[in-house]
Design a protein around this motif. Sequence first.
Motif, mmCIF file in Angstrom:
data_model
loop_
_atom_site.group_PDB
_atom_site.id
_atom_site.type_symbol
_atom_site.label_atom_id
_atom_site.label_comp_id
_atom_site.label_asym_id
_atom_site.label_seq_id
_atom_site.Cartn_x
_atom_site.Cartn_y
_atom_site.Cartn_z
ATOM 1 N N ASP A 280 44.147 50.722 27.711
ATOM 2 C CA ASP A 280 42.741 50.732 28.230
ATOM 3 C C ASP A 280 42.378 49.466 29.021
ATOM 4 O O ASP A 280 41.755 49.469 29.833
ATOM 5 N N ALA A 281 42.843 48.029 28.395
ATOM 6 C CA ALA A 281 42.458 46.889 28.719
ATOM 7 C C ALA A 281 42.569 46.782 30.311
ATOM 8 O O ALA A 281 41.854 46.256 31.052
ATOM 9 N N ALA A 282 43.715 47.359 30.652
ATOM 10 C CA ALA A 282 44.160 47.072 31.991
ATOM 11 C C ALA A 282 43.126 48.048 33.136
ATOM 12 O O ALA A 282 43.389 48.051 34.564
ATOM 13 N N TRP A 283 42.473 48.914 32.568
ATOM 14 C CA TRP A 283 41.844 50.029 33.561
ATOM 15 C C TRP A 283 40.145 49.693 32.969
ATOM 16 O O TRP A 283 39.510 50.625 33.419
ATOM 17 N N GLY A 284 39.889 48.567 32.431
ATOM 18 C CA GLY A 284 38.204 48.302 32.274
ATOM 19 C C GLY A 284 37.883 47.412 33.209
ATOM 20 O O GLY A 284 38.319 47.174 34.358
ATOM 21 N N ASP A 285 36.668 46.686 32.888
ATOM 22 C CA ASP A 285 35.971 45.909 33.562
ATOM 23 C C ASP A 285 36.630 44.600 33.809
ATOM 24 O O ASP A 285 36.283 43.580 34.399
ATOM 25 N N GLU A 286 37.510 44.251 32.775
ATOM 26 C CA GLU A 286 38.329 42.873 32.547
ATOM 27 C C GLU A 286 39.016 42.546 34.055
ATOM 28 O O GLU A 286 39.040 41.226 34.556
ATOM 29 N N LEU A 287 39.557 43.443 34.666
ATOM 30 C CA LEU A 287 40.471 43.084 35.845
ATOM 31 C C LEU A 287 39.721 42.694 36.915
ATOM 32 O O LEU A 287 39.889 41.618 37.396
ATOM 33 N N PRO A 288 38.718 43.281 37.394
ATOM 34 C CA PRO A 288 38.010 42.930 38.620
ATOM 35 C C PRO A 288 37.431 41.621 38.262
ATOM 36 O O PRO A 288 37.302 40.603 39.071
ATOM 37 N N ARG A 289 36.793 41.223 36.915
ATOM 38 C CA ARG A 289 36.303 39.995 36.558
ATOM 39 C C ARG A 289 37.291 38.853 36.607
ATOM 40 O O ARG A 289 37.037 37.672 37.092
ATOM 41 N N LEU A 290 38.390 39.231 36.164
ATOM 42 C CA LEU A 290 39.680 38.184 36.384
ATOM 43 C C LEU A 290 39.781 37.856 37.773
ATOM 44 O O LEU A 290 39.986 36.751 38.121
ATOM 45 N N LEU A 291 40.011 38.850 38.671
ATOM 46 C CA LEU A 291 40.292 38.450 39.952
ATOM 47 C C LEU A 291 39.015 37.643 40.559
ATOM 48 O O LEU A 291 39.330 36.759 41.306
ATOM 49 N N GLU A 292 37.745 37.940 40.332
ATOM 50 C CA GLU A 292 36.573 37.296 40.597
ATOM 51 C C GLU A 292 36.774 35.649 40.431
ATOM 52 O O GLU A 292 36.695 34.882 41.080
ATOM 53 N N ARG A 293 37.181 35.598 38.764
ATOM 54 C CA ARG A 293 37.055 34.136 38.506
ATOM 55 C C ARG A 293 38.635 33.514 39.068
ATOM 56 O O ARG A 293 38.228 32.173 39.317
ATOM 57 N N ALA A 294 39.614 34.082 39.347
ATOM 58 C CA ALA A 294 40.655 33.369 39.996
ATOM 59 C C ALA A 294 40.563 33.047 41.196
ATOM 60 O O ALA A 294 40.601 31.781 41.715
ATOM 61 N N GLN A 295 39.638 33.831 42.065
ATOM 62 C CA GLN A 295 39.303 33.482 43.530
ATOM 63 C C GLN A 295 38.282 32.226 43.478
ATOM 64 O O GLN A 295 38.416 31.537 44.426
#
Length: 305
Positions: A280-295
């Motif tokens: 589930d973790a890979a398909w929730g809200d964490e991934l787009p937030r992770l990308l935003e933080r990395a950028q």
Amino acid sequence: MVALDTGSTDGTVEALRAQGVSVSEKVISPWRFDAARNESMKLIPADADVCVCTDLDEEFAPGWRAALEAQWRPGAQRGRYRYTWSFNPDGSEGTVLWPDKIHARSGYKWVYPVHEVLAREDGRSETAAEVVVLQGVQLNHHPDPTKSRAQYLPLLELSVLENPDDARTVHYLGREYMFHRQWRKCIEMLTLHLNMPGATWREERCASCRFIARAHVNLGERGDARAALFRAIAEAPWLREPYFEMARLLLNDGEFAGAAFMARQALAIQTRPEVYISEDAAWGDELPRLLERAQTELKRTLLIK
């Protein structure tokens, strides 16, 4: 409806009987799930045609029986149906799989002390013609999060002793060592899984690599964790999970360009497979937030330089 109660003390027997269920009681000692299920199968009348096995924390959506009867055909042996194993906090579906615990009355037994599965008594596998994909049959799982799973570890160790060449069982034991934070045992068992001739399911091999990486992270061995995650990507590059996990690791290590790249690779995979190995973790809200933080961190770093 028939049920075998193996020692509940919370009024389950009385509640089932009040609903018209035929309940028998028997203590299974030493405890193992396959033995309990095989005892429950003895309660099914001999003239039944189709058996539908569910747990008490599972509920069929309305209309399931009509859909089953409409699609079951002469010669069918197993029925595969849609199963929502987990739900997200907002009520949407999480992990979805297609199990086959609907089966013909005779010729079957349950095997493995835990994570038990149905097997043909004659040892053969069903042909494609004998398996019915039951469209419109939906089973939902609502587990009790407070329920202990402490008994799983010794039962899985027993299962590996009984089935040392079974790759599925070895994978499950390695995963259970991870749940119990026994990191070295986790790495050892999952490495064994990856080297087994029967470990051919690429999605499961990918999961073993990811779990090995988590163990290395907890042991402070981040280089080994990266190596395991690169192998996870190589095992199943069509899965979102290994890219997501690598992005998370790189972000925590301050490697923002790599984290952003891996996050974008993960987000490019739009179709979630309906298999238990999907997380589930890979398909929730964490991934787009992770990308935003990395950028954001990458831009800040470039500005500082």
